[in-house]
Design an enzyme around this catalytic site. Structure first.
Site, short mmCIF file in Angstrom:
data_model
loop_
_atom_site.label_atom_id
_atom_site.label_comp_id
_atom_site.label_asym_id
_atom_site.label_seq_id
_atom_site.Cartn_x
_atom_site.Cartn_y
_atom_site.Cartn_z
N GLY A 1 10.44 -14.18 45.79
CA GLY A 1 9.62 -13.20 46.20
C GLY A 1 8.95 -12.50 45.36
N THR B 1 5.62 -17.63 47.28
CA THR B 1 5.08 -16.46 47.30
C THR B 1 3.53 -16.43 47.25
OG1 THR B 1 7.06 -15.39 47.06
CG2 THR B 1 5.30 -14.05 46.95
N ASP C 1 14.02 -28.12 49.95
CA ASP C 1 14.06 -26.72 49.33
C ASP C 1 15.43 -25.98 49.64
OD1 ASP C 1 13.67 -25.14 47.11
OD2 ASP C 1 12.34 -23.96 48.54
N HIS C 2 16.20 -25.86 48.70
CA HIS C 2 17.52 -25.02 48.89
C HIS C 2 18.03 -25.33 50.52
CE1 HIS C 2 16.77 -21.92 45.91
NE2 HIS C 2 15.50 -21.81 46.35
O1 G3H Z 1 12.38 -22.52 46.15
C1 G3H Z 1 11.36 -21.75 46.31
C2 G3H Z 1 10.92 -21.15 45.09
O2 G3H Z 1 11.88 -20.76 44.10
C3 G3H Z 1 9.83 -19.94 45.63
O3 G3H Z 1 9.94 -18.84 45.07
O4 G3H Z 1 8.34 -17.56 46.28
O5 G3H Z 1 9.06 -16.60 44.24
O6 G3H Z 1 7.56 -18.46 44.31
P1 G3H Z 1 8.44 -17.97 44.81
ZN ZN Z 2 13.86 -21.19 45.03
#
Ligand code: G3H
Ligand code: ZN
Length: 283
Positions: A180, A232, A81-82
């Site tokens: 978040g 989150t 991820d990212h």
């Molecule tokens: O890449 C991870 C997500 O975009 C998580 O986002 O923490 O708002 O669920 P979130």
């Molecule tokens: Zn993300």
């Protein structure tokens, strides 16, 4: 079984549903996600951020993810991820991730295209799928911080050029969600999702999906989102599970007793999400 991100997302794209991509940091989270996927008969994506990898160690997180996937009765992809760091992305490919995200969204368009294409060429040569990001998603995800002022929605015409020139498999778009905890209710730009989907015809990814109302998620999926990222909400369920147990049992020191209820709490919310996204029953 361990499959590529593309195998899971092409099915979702063809059949008009979305698959949950849940952030993993430890064994209990992975077990909760797999149990939820098996219970709901849902394909699923386990995703580790660079921060998650730093915390657990690449060998541990890759091994846990692969064991979980290989022993699961449903299709599971192991995804970075990212990925903002080139070496980190390559390390994940070497450790058997079946999908990676290259996030060069903070750079100008030309640079984002160049950085993404480099990863696409490498990843595709070894059968690994690639997600990229265009536009800037607001909020905080580990080390990535994008203020409200910096956040920019994805431009549909730029998206066409981006996908043509990079050959990326799926695209994360900025349409009003943020990483978040939300302060107010997030307002999604549904018309933008619709327009981008019509122009691109590839799987689209929604980040920052925790705390987004169920109806908004369903509408986004209806309009073309095929991967929904959740971090989150899992953290909150985990923390609440631990807190509740320790409140009731302040003297208990057994990690299994403390983490077991949290694992169950996470499984329950993940199962709910799988029904909302439409992936339940698709495995
Ligand atoms: O890449 C991870 C997500 O975009 C998580 O986002 O923490 O708002 O669920 P979130
Ligand atoms: Zn993300």
């Amino acid at each position: 079984m361990l499959v590529t991100g593309n195998e899971i997302l092409q099915e979702a794209h063809k059949n008009g549903y979305a698959v949950g991509a849940f952030n993993i940091n430890n064994m209990e989270i992975i077990q909760a996600i797999i149990a939820a996927a098996e219970e709901t008969k849902s394909p699923v994506i386990l995703q580790a951020s660079q921060g998650g990898i730093k915390y657990a160690g690449i060998e541990y997180i890759a091994a846990l993810g692969k064991v979980a996937a290989e022993n699961a009765s449903v299709p599971v992809a192991l995804h970075l991820d990212h990925g903002t760091d080139f070496e980190e992305v390559i390390k994940c490919i070497r450790h058997g991730f079946s999908s990676v995200m290259v996030d060069a969204s903070k750079f100008p368009l030309e640079e984002n295209i160049a950085k993404t294409k480099l990863i696409v060429d490498i990843a595709h040569s070894v059968g690994v799928s690639v997600e990229a990001e265009l536009g800037k998603i607001g909020g905080t995800e580990d080390h990535i911080v994008v203020t409200e002022r910096e956040a920019t929605f994805t431009d549909p015409d730029e998206a066409v050029r981006f996908v043509e020139e990079t050959g990326v498999d799926s695209l994360a778009i900025a349409v009003g969600t943020a990483h978040g905890v939300y302060k107010g209710e997030p307002k999604l730009d549904f018309d933008r999702i619709k327009t981008i989907k019509e122009k691109l015809n590839i799987p689209l990814v929604l980040h920052g999906s925790s705390g987004v109302p169920e109806e908004s998620i369903k509408n986004a999926v209806y309009l073309g989102i095929n991967k929904v990222n959740i971090d989150t909400d899992i953290r909150a369920a985990f923390a609440q599970g631990v807190k509740d147990f320790l409140k009731e049992n302040p003297d208990n020191i057994d990690p299994r007793k403390i983490l077991g209820p949290a694992r169950l709490r996470m499984q329950e919310i993940i199962m709910d999400k799988m029904h909302i996204f439409g992936s339940a029953g698709r495995a």
